[in-house]
Design a protein around this motif. Structure first.
Motif, PDB file in Angstrom:
ATOM      1  N   THR A 156       1.166  -0.942   0.264  1.00  0.00           N
ATOM      2  CA  THR A 156      -0.902  -0.122  -0.226  1.00  0.00           C
ATOM      3  C   THR A 156       0.498   1.665  -0.413  1.00  0.00           C
ATOM      4  O   THR A 156       0.211   1.741  -0.695  1.00  0.00           O
ATOM      5  CB  THR A 156      -1.225   0.017   1.122  1.00  0.00           C
ATOM      6  N   LEU A 157       1.913   1.083   1.004  1.00  0.00           N
ATOM      7  CA  LEU A 157       2.857   2.410   0.829  1.00  0.00           C
ATOM      8  C   LEU A 157       3.851   2.476  -0.842  1.00  0.00           C
ATOM      9  O   LEU A 157       3.761   3.589  -0.814  1.00  0.00           O
ATOM     10  CB  LEU A 157       3.868   2.402   2.018  1.00  0.00           C
ATOM     11  N   HIS A 158       3.542   1.759  -1.445  1.00  0.00           N
ATOM     12  CA  HIS A 158       4.344   1.633  -2.136  1.00  0.00           C
ATOM     13  C   HIS A 158       3.830   2.191  -3.900  1.00  0.00           C
ATOM     14  O   HIS A 158       4.076   2.875  -4.049  1.00  0.00           O
ATOM     15  CB  HIS A 158       5.612  -0.324  -2.793  1.00  0.00           C
ATOM     16  N   THR A 159       2.250   2.003  -3.225  1.00  0.00           N
ATOM     17  CA  THR A 159       1.432   2.166  -4.173  1.00  0.00           C
ATOM     18  C   THR A 159       1.124   3.927  -4.207  1.00  0.00           C
ATOM     19  O   THR A 159       1.049   5.069  -5.123  1.00  0.00           O
ATOM     20  CB  THR A 159      -0.025   1.652  -4.086  1.00  0.00           C
ATOM     21  N   LEU A 160       0.911   4.282  -2.796  1.00  0.00           N
ATOM     22  CA  LEU A 160       1.128   6.086  -2.538  1.00  0.00           C
ATOM     23  C   LEU A 160       2.309   6.744  -2.456  1.00  0.00           C
ATOM     24  O   LEU A 160       1.935   7.978  -3.165  1.00  0.00           O
ATOM     25  CB  LEU A 160       0.439   5.916  -0.978  1.00  0.00           C
ATOM     26  N   ARG A 161       3.698   6.328  -2.390  1.00  0.00           N
ATOM     27  CA  ARG A 161       4.494   6.188  -2.269  1.00  0.00           C
ATOM     28  C   ARG A 161       5.629   5.823  -3.013  1.00  0.00           C
ATOM     29  O   ARG A 161       6.636   5.062  -2.562  1.00  0.00           O
ATOM     30  CB  ARG A 161       5.257   7.014  -1.717  1.00  0.00           C
ATOM     31  N   PRO A 162       5.715   5.356  -4.887  1.00  0.00           N
ATOM     32  CA  PRO A 162       6.790   4.620  -5.419  1.00  0.00           C
ATOM     33  C   PRO A 162       8.184   4.652  -5.234  1.00  0.00           C
ATOM     34  O   PRO A 162       9.176   3.496  -5.278  1.00  0.00           O
ATOM     35  CB  PRO A 162       6.299   4.740  -6.870  1.00  0.00           C
ATOM     36  N   THR A 163       8.878   6.128  -4.745  1.00  0.00           N
ATOM     37  CA  THR A 163      10.325   5.845  -4.676  1.00  0.00           C
ATOM     38  C   THR A 163      10.268   5.484  -2.732  1.00  0.00           C
ATOM     39  O   THR A 163      10.202   6.272  -2.609  1.00  0.00           O
ATOM     40  CB  THR A 163      10.797   7.859  -4.855  1.00  0.00           C
ATOM     41  N   MET A 164      10.844   4.723  -3.028  1.00  0.00           N
ATOM     42  CA  MET A 164      10.999   3.923  -1.211  1.00  0.00           C
ATOM     43  C   MET A 164      12.631   2.807  -1.295  1.00  0.00           C
ATOM     44  O   MET A 164      12.669   2.708  -2.511  1.00  0.00           O
ATOM     45  CB  MET A 164       9.479   2.623  -1.197  1.00  0.00           C
ATOM     46  N   VAL A 165      12.671   3.324   0.007  1.00  0.00           N
ATOM     47  CA  VAL A 165      14.220   1.946   0.201  1.00  0.00           C
ATOM     48  C   VAL A 165      13.034   1.090   1.328  1.00  0.00           C
ATOM     49  O   VAL A 165      12.096   1.756   2.181  1.00  0.00           O
ATOM     50  CB  VAL A 165      15.630   2.790   0.327  1.00  0.00           C
ATOM     51  N   ILE A 166      13.806   0.434   1.434  1.00  0.00           N
ATOM     52  CA  ILE A 166      13.193  -1.179   2.419  1.00  0.00           C
ATOM     53  C   ILE A 166      14.383  -1.367   3.131  1.00  0.00           C
ATOM     54  O   ILE A 166      15.377  -2.026   2.641  1.00  0.00           O
ATOM     55  CB  ILE A 166      12.726  -2.286   2.093  1.00  0.00           C
ATOM     56  N   GLY A 167      14.355  -1.173   4.409  1.00  0.00           N
ATOM     57  CA  GLY A 167      15.477  -1.471   5.745  1.00  0.00           C
ATOM     58  C   GLY A 167      14.826  -2.545   6.154  1.00  0.00           C
ATOM     59  O   GLY A 167      13.891  -2.889   7.120  1.00  0.00           O
ATOM     60  N   PHE A 168      16.240  -3.024   6.564  1.00  0.00           N
ATOM     61  CA  PHE A 168      15.735  -4.576   7.370  1.00  0.00           C
ATOM     62  C   PHE A 168      17.192  -4.891   8.486  1.00  0.00           C
ATOM     63  O   PHE A 168      17.928  -4.538   8.285  1.00  0.00           O
ATOM     64  CB  PHE A 168      15.803  -5.771   6.403  1.00  0.00           C
TER      65      PHE A 168
END
Length: 408
Positions: free
Chosen positions: A88-100
């Motif tokens: 959902t967040l990616h749909t709202l804001r496609p410019t994203m990075v994911i930290g693990f």
């Protein structure tokens, strides 16, 4: 909030907190009314959680610089919720990075190659040293990793090596030379409430290690506790720094910065005491914090400020679990119970028990008959610990059996 709910399934390694559950599975009753509707979101900024529209909540979260998604590491439904929220967040804001949290920063090149599609799944897990750096099955996290690869979303390795965390827990921050801290800066001091929380964990762990022996109770001024706090702060600080640096590294050509979504244990998220506190100290206060909780959680266990919002995970009906089994053959012997057989891959073997060990104590009390020990094991609730004392080659050795939590 009841401390037992947060601490019942804690796992600690060398005095270092490694997982904090979202909330334990509570027993409902007249004195513990449920606050949440299954599969719904609720704000926790008031005395009683208030249901909130998912669309509006996640749209607001997508405007933040960083969003932290908590988890109980071994709960598959928590990871499914993370994947749903990420999508959902990616749909709202496609410019994203994911930290693990799951990866130390030294394996960042492997994450880059995975996202680029250069590695098979098996190669990715092998080169990232999954079996060494994280104790949970990869199957819990693979849907998240594939989501990042499928959408070419950069992945950030947030953590430091466990050895550094253990060294700080043993020697304190100043006891580890600056050049051996993996570049982590001195953390902001712990908030008082966070220190209270950590002291509760430290005390319970110390009491478990004593299991009935006459030793002094831990105190806040003890070097062991102060070092424990510093190890947790270094852990939080390392992840906060990695997210700030990763966000800047993936800035767009026009200078706009991506949304960073952090995947990490609830203990680093709850009340903003952990990673969010360190992010604020680094000059990044725009942080959203979301957590999954059991839908049946009582109101009393959802205090104001727990997170920006929580998602009520519906219960999944499961068959009753079988009684706990160690996977050993026992025989009565002089002075205790001898392990005559040990099943390969069993809970006993994973715990560190060995064939020939003589079990002399269980839960701080002497045991002399195998039937006595078997009964104790079968009465042991899932997700709890059973301390044993064994004689091995003439020496007393303490072993703690950690019984798995039941599947929900």
């Amino acid at each position: 909030m009841s401390s037992s709910s947060w601490l019942s399934a804690l796992a600690l390694t060398s005095g270092v907190l490694c997982t904090v559950p979202a909330l334990a599975n509570p027993v409902q009753g007249p004195s513990a009314p449920a606050c949440l509707a299954p599969a719904s979101w609720a704000r926790t900024d008031t005395a009683t959680p208030q249901r909130v529209d998912a669309d509006g909540l996640l749209a607001a979260m997508a405007e933040r610089a960083v969003v932290l998604l908590g988890e109980q590491h071994d709960d598959m439904d928590h990871h499914r919720w993370q994947l749903q929220t990420l999508a959902t967040l990616h749909t709202l804001r496609p410019t994203m990075v994911i930290g693990f949290e799951m990866f130390p920063r030294r394996v960042q090149p492997v994450l880059d190659r995975w996202v680029a599609g250069e590695l098979t799944e098996a190669e990715f897990l092998q080169q990232a040293e999954w079996g060494k750096v994280w104790s949970m099955p990869a199957e819990l996290y693979l849907p998240l990793f594939h989501f990042a690869r499928l959408n070419r979303i950069p992945m950030l390795a947030l953590n430091i090596d466990a050895e550094l965390t253990r060294r700080i827990a043993d020697k304190g921050w100043d006891g580890v030379p600056e050049g051996e801290r993996e570049g982590v800066g001195r953390p902001a001091a712990a908030l008082p409430a966070y220190e209270d929380f950590l002291f509760e964990i430290h005390s319970q762990h110390a009491q478990m290690r004593m299991h009935g022996k006459d030793k002094a109770r831990p105190a806040r001024g003890d070097a062991a506790f102060r070092n424990f706090v510093e190890s947790q702060l270094a852990w939080d600080r390392a992840m906060a720094e990695a997210m700030v640096a990763g966000r800047a590294r993936h800035a767009a050509a026009d200078g706009s910065l991506p949304l960073v979504v952090g995947i990490m244990g609830n203990g680093h998220v709850r009340h903003g005491h952990g990673v969010a506190h360190q992010l604020a100290a680094l000059g990044e206060p725009s942080v959203g914090q979301l957590m999954p909780v059991e839908a049946a959680t009582p109101c009393a266990e959802l205090p104001a400020g727990l997170a920006d919002a929580v998602f009520a995970v519906p219960a999944l009906r499961q068959p009753p679990p079988p009684p706990p089994r160690l996977g050993v053959g026992l025989e009565d012997a002089e002075g205790g119970i001898r392990i005559a057989e040990l099943t390969a891959g069993s809970l006993a073997e994973r715990t560190g028990l060995r064939r020939g060990d003589l079990i002399t104590e269980a839960a701080g009390a002497p045991v002399k008959r195998s039937g006595q020990l078997i009964g104790l094991i079968r009465r042991q609730p899932a997700g709890t610990w059973l301390p044993l004392q064994v004689m091995r080659e003439g020496k007393a050795v303490e072993v703690v059996v950690r019984f798995p939590r039941e599947a929900r």
